[in-house]
Design an enzyme around this catalytic site. Structure first.
Site, PDB file in Angstrom:
ATOM      1  N   ARG A   1      28.750  26.668 -44.078  1.00 36.07           N
ATOM      2  CA  ARG A   1      27.859  27.141 -43.011  1.00 36.07           C
ATOM      3  C   ARG A   1      27.146  28.450 -43.400  1.00 36.07           C
ATOM      4  O   ARG A   1      25.984  28.649 -43.083  1.00 36.07           O
ATOM      5  CB  ARG A   1      28.681  27.350 -41.725  1.00 36.07           C
ATOM      6  CG  ARG A   1      27.885  27.267 -40.444  1.00 36.07           C
ATOM      7  CD  ARG A   1      28.792  27.273 -39.226  1.00 36.07           C
ATOM      8  NE  ARG A   1      29.705  26.140 -39.200  1.00 36.07           N
ATOM      9  CZ  ARG A   1      29.373  24.920 -38.804  1.00 36.07           C
ATOM     10  NH1 ARG A   1      28.165  24.664 -38.394  1.00 36.07           N
ATOM     11  NH2 ARG A   1      30.252  23.931 -38.827  1.00 36.07           N
TER      12      ARG A   1
ATOM     13  N   HIS B   1      18.601  23.683 -23.455  1.00 35.80           N
ATOM     14  CA  HIS B   1      19.790  22.832 -23.360  1.00 35.80           C
ATOM     15  C   HIS B   1      19.639  21.883 -22.165  1.00 35.80           C
ATOM     16  O   HIS B   1      19.243  22.324 -21.081  1.00 35.80           O
ATOM     17  CB  HIS B   1      21.033  23.719 -23.179  1.00 35.80           C
ATOM     18  CG  HIS B   1      22.293  22.924 -23.119  1.00 35.80           C
ATOM     19  ND1 HIS B   1      22.861  22.345 -24.232  1.00 35.80           N
ATOM     20  CD2 HIS B   1      23.073  22.561 -22.068  1.00 35.80           C
ATOM     21  CE1 HIS B   1      23.934  21.671 -23.874  1.00 35.80           C
ATOM     22  NE2 HIS B   1      24.094  21.793 -22.572  1.00 35.80           N
TER      23      HIS B   1
HETATM   24  C1  GRF Z   1      16.378  18.302 -25.813  1.00 34.90           C
HETATM   25  O1  GRF Z   1      16.768  17.665 -24.619  1.00 34.90           O
HETATM   26  C2  GRF Z   1      17.117  19.600 -25.997  1.00 34.90           C
HETATM   27  O2  GRF Z   1      17.453  20.239 -24.810  1.00 34.90           O
HETATM   28  C3  GRF Z   1      18.373  19.157 -26.697  1.00 34.90           C
HETATM   29  O3  GRF Z   1      17.932  18.151 -27.597  1.00 34.90           O
HETATM   30  C4  GRF Z   1      16.790  17.517 -27.056  1.00 34.90           C
HETATM   31  C5  GRF Z   1      15.724  17.531 -28.121  1.00 34.90           C
HETATM   32  O4  GRF Z   1      14.767  16.557 -27.910  1.00 34.90           O
HETATM   33  N1  GRF Z   1      19.039  20.277 -27.309  1.00 34.90           N
HETATM   34  P1  GRF Z   1      13.425  16.515 -28.752  1.00 34.90           P
HETATM   35  O5  GRF Z   1      13.784  16.404 -30.211  1.00 34.90           O
HETATM   36  O6  GRF Z   1      12.668  17.783 -28.468  1.00 34.90           O
HETATM   37  O7  GRF Z   1      12.698  15.295 -28.271  1.00 34.90           O
END
Ligand code: GRF
Length: 182
Positions: free
Chosen positions: A60, A104
């Site tokens: 990491r 999120h």
């Molecule tokens: C979103 O819903 C974000 O909140 C989560 O992953 C998803 C990403 O979707 N962490 P995208 O790749 O932007 O379509």
């Protein structure tokens, strides 16, 4: 403020950020994914910093160094995570203190983690939503900048619910980024 977007998936949030004409100078992905073609269509350089392993041998610290190096080479000043699937080490927070944003798909602190939508559905909540927050070393925590509720409807699947949440994210995330940089 020069923005670098980190992504691992379809890139619909990236698309919304680009549509809002925010100053994105680079997109970094950790695996081949849709976000790369979204960036390329918009004429923004997309860099794959390939994460070769998801096992215990994943380094990491070294991986984070490679990410920071790419961001610095593009003169990135604000890091925007949009569905990025790798937890980065402390070094990125040292280089970008209070300069990393995340979205999120749940109302944090409820349902942190990668399966937020499935877990909200399994818990039977009637309302979930999305949260834009400053990212800290601890995953899906950090000061909340914006939040919006999304109802869970009868017959929702994880896919239909996530789509409805994303519609809100596509408006709320660019709006919040704009407010943050102004
Ligand atoms: C979103 O819903 C974000 O909140 C989560 O992953 C998803 C990403 O979707 N962490 P995208 O790749 O932007 O379509």
């Amino acid at each position: 403020m020069r923005i670098g977007v980190l992504a691992s998936s379809g890139g619909t949030n990236l698309e919304a950020i680009l549509r809002a004409e925010l100053p994105v100078v680079a997109v970094l992905v950790d695996r081949p994914c849709g976000a790369t073609s979204v960036a390329e269509r918009a004429g923004v350089p997309a860099v794959l910093v390939h994460r070769a392993t998801f096992g215990p041998d994943f380094d990491r610290v070294a991986y984070t160094e490679r990410v920071v190096d790419v961001l610095e080479r593009h003169g990135v000043e604000l890091v925007v995570m949009a569905g990025f699937g790798t937890i980065l080490d402390k070094q990125i927070h040292d280089v970008y203190p209070s300069r990393i944003l995340n979205t999120h798909p749940a109302l944090l602190p409820a349902f942190p983690g990668w399966h937020a939508v499935e877990e909200a559905l399994a818990a039977g909540v009637k309302v979930t939503g999305c949260t834009v927050h400053l990212a800290t070393l601890e995953v899906d925590s950090g000061p909340i900048l914006a939040q919006e509720a999304v109802p869970v409807l009868d017959g929702d699947t994880a896919e239909t619910l996530h789509e409805r949440i994303k519609e809100v994210e596509h408006r709320l995330y660019p709006e919040t980024i704009r407010r943050f940089i102004s």
